[in-house]
Design a protein around this motif. Structure first.
Motif, PDB file in Angstrom:
ATOM      1  N   ASP A 162      -1.143 -12.969  -1.710  1.00 37.93           N
ATOM      2  CA  ASP A 162      -1.525 -11.755  -0.993  1.00 37.93           C
ATOM      3  C   ASP A 162      -2.052 -12.127   0.393  1.00 37.93           C
ATOM      4  O   ASP A 162      -2.799 -13.097   0.539  1.00 37.93           O
ATOM      5  N   ILE A 163      -1.649 -11.357   1.405  1.00 36.76           N
ATOM      6  CA  ILE A 163      -2.132 -11.578   2.767  1.00 36.76           C
ATOM      7  C   ILE A 163      -3.398 -10.764   2.988  1.00 36.76           C
ATOM      8  O   ILE A 163      -3.421  -9.552   2.764  1.00 36.76           O
ATOM      9  N   HIS A 164      -4.436 -11.418   3.449  1.00 37.14           N
ATOM     10  CA  HIS A 164      -5.727 -10.756   3.679  1.00 37.14           C
ATOM     11  C   HIS A 164      -5.646  -9.849   4.903  1.00 37.14           C
ATOM     12  O   HIS A 164      -5.160 -10.258   5.968  1.00 37.14           O
ATOM     13  N   TYR A 192      12.418 -15.115  -3.940  1.00 38.62           N
ATOM     14  CA  TYR A 192      11.302 -14.674  -3.100  1.00 38.62           C
ATOM     15  C   TYR A 192      11.512 -13.230  -2.659  1.00 38.62           C
ATOM     16  O   TYR A 192      12.599 -12.856  -2.211  1.00 38.62           O
ATOM     17  N   THR A 193      10.482 -12.399  -2.802  1.00 35.67           N
ATOM     18  CA  THR A 193      10.460 -11.056  -2.224  1.00 35.67           C
ATOM     19  C   THR A 193       9.066 -10.783  -1.674  1.00 35.67           C
ATOM     20  O   THR A 193       8.088 -11.410  -2.088  1.00 35.67           O
ATOM     21  N   ARG A 194       8.996  -9.842  -0.746  1.00 35.48           N
ATOM     22  CA  ARG A 194       7.693  -9.442  -0.189  1.00 35.48           C
ATOM     23  C   ARG A 194       7.618  -7.925  -0.189  1.00 35.48           C
ATOM     24  O   ARG A 194       8.484  -7.244   0.349  1.00 35.48           O
ATOM     25  N   TYR A 195       6.569  -7.393  -0.777  1.00 36.83           N
ATOM     26  CA  TYR A 195       6.311  -5.955  -0.782  1.00 36.83           C
ATOM     27  C   TYR A 195       5.029  -5.734   0.007  1.00 36.83           C
ATOM     28  O   TYR A 195       3.925  -5.911  -0.516  1.00 36.83           O
ATOM     29  N   CYS A 196       5.189  -5.398   1.295  1.00 40.27           N
ATOM     30  CA  CYS A 196       4.047  -5.260   2.204  1.00 40.27           C
ATOM     31  C   CYS A 196       3.294  -6.587   2.285  1.00 40.27           C
ATOM     32  O   CYS A 196       3.841  -7.572   2.769  1.00 40.27           O
ATOM     33  N   ASP A 197       2.067  -6.648   1.778  1.00 39.66           N
ATOM     34  CA  ASP A 197       1.299  -7.889   1.854  1.00 39.66           C
ATOM     35  C   ASP A 197       1.374  -8.713   0.571  1.00 39.66           C
ATOM     36  O   ASP A 197       0.723  -9.750   0.463  1.00 39.66           O
ATOM     37  N   ASP A 198       2.183  -8.253  -0.405  1.00 41.79           N
ATOM     38  CA  ASP A 198       2.325  -8.970  -1.681  1.00 41.79           C
ATOM     39  C   ASP A 198       3.592  -9.816  -1.674  1.00 41.79           C
ATOM     40  O   ASP A 198       4.701  -9.281  -1.625  1.00 41.79           O
ATOM     41  N   MET A 199       3.434 -11.131  -1.740  1.00 38.56           N
ATOM     42  CA  MET A 199       4.569 -12.054  -1.807  1.00 38.56           C
ATOM     43  C   MET A 199       4.729 -12.553  -3.236  1.00 38.56           C
ATOM     44  O   MET A 199       3.753 -12.918  -3.881  1.00 38.56           O
ATOM     45  N   LEU A 236      -4.221 -16.220   3.677  1.00 47.16           N
ATOM     46  CA  LEU A 236      -4.055 -15.794   2.289  1.00 47.16           C
ATOM     47  C   LEU A 236      -5.371 -15.279   1.725  1.00 47.16           C
ATOM     48  O   LEU A 236      -6.445 -15.798   2.050  1.00 47.16           O
ATOM     49  N   ASN A 237      -5.267 -14.271   0.884  1.00 44.95           N
ATOM     50  CA  ASN A 237      -6.414 -13.803   0.126  1.00 44.95           C
ATOM     51  C   ASN A 237      -6.449 -14.632  -1.158  1.00 44.95           C
ATOM     52  O   ASN A 237      -5.778 -14.314  -2.135  1.00 44.95           O
ATOM     53  N   GLU A 238      -7.222 -15.717  -1.126  1.00 41.34           N
ATOM     54  CA  GLU A 238      -7.224 -16.684  -2.232  1.00 41.34           C
ATOM     55  C   GLU A 238      -7.607 -16.028  -3.564  1.00 41.34           C
ATOM     56  O   GLU A 238      -7.150 -16.441  -4.627  1.00 41.34           O
ATOM     57  N   LYS A 239      -8.430 -14.979  -3.506  1.00 37.86           N
ATOM     58  CA  LYS A 239      -8.887 -14.333  -4.742  1.00 37.86           C
ATOM     59  C   LYS A 239      -7.735 -13.652  -5.483  1.00 37.86           C
ATOM     60  O   LYS A 239      -7.832 -13.402  -6.685  1.00 37.86           O
ATOM     61  N   LYS A 240      -6.652 -13.346  -4.776  1.00 40.23           N
ATOM     62  CA  LYS A 240      -5.536 -12.637  -5.406  1.00 40.23           C
ATOM     63  C   LYS A 240      -4.353 -13.538  -5.749  1.00 40.23           C
ATOM     64  O   LYS A 240      -3.313 -13.051  -6.173  1.00 40.23           O
TER      65      LYS A 240
END
Length: 322
Positions: free
Chosen positions: A118-120, A192-199, A225-229
């Motif tokens: 996840d992108i923060h 690989y796919t990306r849905y908005c900020d979800d890779m 990256l949002n390390e928590k996710k």
């Protein structure tokens, strides 16, 4: 045309170019007033937004910066007349007409391993210069027009989450990353796919290797990256991609389906009016049926061949038209 050639354009020619884009659409204004409107909005975008708080399912709130009707109208002209003409990566699955959550989940079905990143603060990290460079390329637009278009789409030097142009721009900015990761992953038989900020990455691979490739690339683009996710899901447990279970085939979660089955059972057993009274529903029957129908459609979007919920959808349609 090379962007170097634009330096020979006069101010009048740039303004003529801007007017040719017809960003004011059906508004009946003289050329002078059209230009004044566009420059006025671009120079004072902060005066044309309101903040709206949207509750998150996971708790907390999401802050939307929503443009007023005038700025939103201009942004929609930019979206339809300019941005929608540019191609995005095939790995991008959000904000694209005809592409659903199912399309994002399908490539990851039945895989040995799934890595979710996840992108923060995704939209807040998309900067003015990124929009300037990727959404309005210098080969097509004079610098002054690029700057004005970018200003019309940004707020406080970032991409506002709430403007109609932001979703498309986010995919355009991410295209170099998506294209590179697609190529890198294909060489290693990783999906690989990306849905908005979800890779999402799936296949047989070492998660650390993928993270070590993704992280520095994103950092160079101004993201982190949002390390928590960060999640790694194996076949031994539940594998979920953007809310859909993909262990064997794409479907919504068992608990979600069970809840709606139970809800439909009570509607049939007690009748809609008594059921709404029992659950102390505060809205109208029409609002309830619309919400319930949307939930059924969500299940069928993930699993179109589900005969039980196809039947429920048919019965709901009769109830809504009676």
């Amino acid at each position: 045309m090379s962007d170097e050639l634009w330096k020979y354009c006069t101010k009048e020619q740039c303004e003529e170019f801007l007017l040719s884009l017809n960003l004011t659409g059906s508004l009946r204004l003289s050329d002078g007033k059209r230009l004044a409107l566009l420059y006025g909005l671009a120079n004072h975008t902060e005066d044309h937004y309101t903040l709206r708080k949207i509750p998150k399912r996971s708790g907390g709130v999401r802050i939307l910066q929503e443009p007023d009707s005038l700025l939103k109208y201009i942004q929609r002209q930019i979206l339809h007349r300019i941005l929608s003409q540019f191609p995005v990566s095939g790995c991008a699955r959000a904000y694209i007409k005809g592409v659903s959550l199912r399309d994002n989940a399908l490539p990851h079905t039945g895989k040995e391993k799934i890595l979710k990143l996840d992108i923060h603060d995704f939209f807040g990290s998309l900067s003015f210069i990124q929009v300037y460079q990727r959404a309005f390329p210098g080969t097509l637009f004079p610098p002054s027009v690029r700057a004005l278009l970018t200003s019309l789409c940004c707020l406080d030097s970032a991409l506002p989450q709430g403007a109609p142009t932001s979703p498309c721009i986010s995919n355009l900015v991410m295209k170099p990353f998506d294209d590179y990761m697609e190529s890198w992953c294909l060489e290693r038989q990783i999906s690989y796919t990306r849905y908005c900020d979800d890779m999402t990455f799936s296949g047989s691979f070492t998660p650390a290797e993928v993270i070590n490739k993704v992280k520095p690339f994103l950092l160079r683009m101004g993201f982190e990256l949002n390390e928590k996710k960060t999640r790694v899901c194996t076949r031994c447990g539940r594998q979920e991609v953007t809310g859909l279970v993909v262990n064997d085939h794409v479907q919504t979660g068992r608990g979600y389906r069970r809840k709606l089955r139970q809800e439909w059972h009570y509607i049939q057993k007690f009748g809609l009016t008594d059921h709404l009274r029992r659950i102390q529903y505060k809205g109208t029957p029409e609002e309830y049926l619309a919400r319930f129908s949307g939930q059924i459609n969500h299940i069928l979007q993930a699993d179109p061949e589900n005969s039980y919920f196809q039947s429920v959808k048919g019965e709901l349609s009769k109830m809504q038209t009676s």
